[in-house]
Write a protein that holds these residues in place. Structure first.
Motif, short mmCIF file in Angstrom:
data_model
loop_
_atom_site.label_atom_id
_atom_site.label_comp_id
_atom_site.label_asym_id
_atom_site.label_seq_id
_atom_site.Cartn_x
_atom_site.Cartn_y
_atom_site.Cartn_z
N LYS A 1 -24.59 9.90 -17.58
CA LYS A 1 -25.96 10.18 -17.65
C LYS A 1 -27.15 9.16 -16.77
O LYS A 1 -27.80 9.12 -16.27
N ALA A 2 -26.44 7.70 -17.37
CA ALA A 2 -27.30 6.94 -17.10
C ALA A 2 -27.18 6.04 -15.75
O ALA A 2 -28.22 5.29 -15.12
N GLY A 3 -26.34 7.13 -14.55
CA GLY A 3 -25.93 6.34 -13.80
C GLY A 3 -25.08 5.42 -13.34
O GLY A 3 -24.68 4.46 -11.93
N SER B 1 -20.28 17.16 -12.09
CA SER B 1 -18.54 18.31 -13.01
C SER B 1 -19.16 18.72 -14.25
O SER B 1 -19.33 17.08 -15.06
N LEU B 2 -18.94 19.42 -14.66
CA LEU B 2 -18.72 18.77 -16.55
C LEU B 2 -17.15 19.22 -16.35
O LEU B 2 -16.83 18.97 -16.20
N ARG B 3 -17.86 17.78 -17.81
CA ARG B 3 -16.07 17.51 -18.08
C ARG B 3 -16.40 18.40 -19.13
O ARG B 3 -16.72 18.13 -21.02
N VAL B 4 -14.45 18.95 -19.53
CA VAL B 4 -14.48 19.37 -20.67
C VAL B 4 -13.90 18.45 -21.16
O VAL B 4 -12.42 19.05 -20.61
N TYR B 5 -13.13 18.09 -22.71
CA TYR B 5 -11.84 17.57 -22.90
C TYR B 5 -11.03 18.07 -23.82
O TYR B 5 -11.61 19.31 -23.99
N SER B 6 -10.24 17.97 -23.76
CA SER B 6 -8.37 18.99 -24.07
C SER B 6 -8.92 18.19 -25.49
O SER B 6 -9.52 17.57 -26.13
#
Length: 150
Positions: free
Chosen positions: A87-89, A62-67
């Motif tokens: 992204k690097a796992g 999922s895409l993480r959207v920061y508050s």
């Protein structure tokens, strides 16, 4: 706090081998760590692992959207590191959330890339996760100030 976390990782190869918080606090005090450092690490471990259960193996794409609050507190460099690690796992989505959660429980002046690296190591150690060697070496530099590869 990094020194206490380094001690824990070095002396307890497994998070489950750590003594109870009271005994651990006493042991850390005997090892010469200060009360404030010990209290901060014990509080952080309670925040991270005491009440919430996250799966170490859970995969999320999922895409993480920061508050807005998170963006106000977390420096751009820290957000970049967290994104890189995911992204690097090196971390999964749940581990990312634990790291962000821990950072938000710290005084804003203590939040920096090195602290994010230390917290990442704490989360990965506690969840018995493996990480890519080069990423792990970079994270360990936050604890020791030099690379660990030979």
């Amino acid at each position: 706090m990094a020194e206490v976390i380094a001690f824990l990782i070095e002396h307890f190869g497994d998070f489950d081998a750590c003594p109870s918080p009271g005994d651990l606090g006493y042991l850390l005090e005997e090892m010469g760590f200060g009360e404030v450092e010990i209290g901060n690490v014990l509080m952080l471990m309670d925040v991270l692992f005491g009440k919430e259960s996250f799966s170490a193996n859970a995969e999320t794409d999922s895409l993480r959207v920061y508050s807005a609050e998170e963006l106000d507190v977390l420096p751009q460099e820290v957000l970049g590191l967290i994104h890189f690690l995911e992204k690097a796992g090196a971390v999964n989505g749940n581990q990312r959330e634990l790291i962000v959660h821990a950072l938000l429980h710290m005084p804003p002046e203590d939040i920096n890339v090195d602290m994010a690296k230390v917290l990442t190591l704490l989360v990965l150690w506690a969840q018995k996760s493996e990480l890519p060697v080069l990423v792990g070496d970079e994270l360990m530099m936050a604890l020791y100030g030099k690379t660990q590869m030979h």
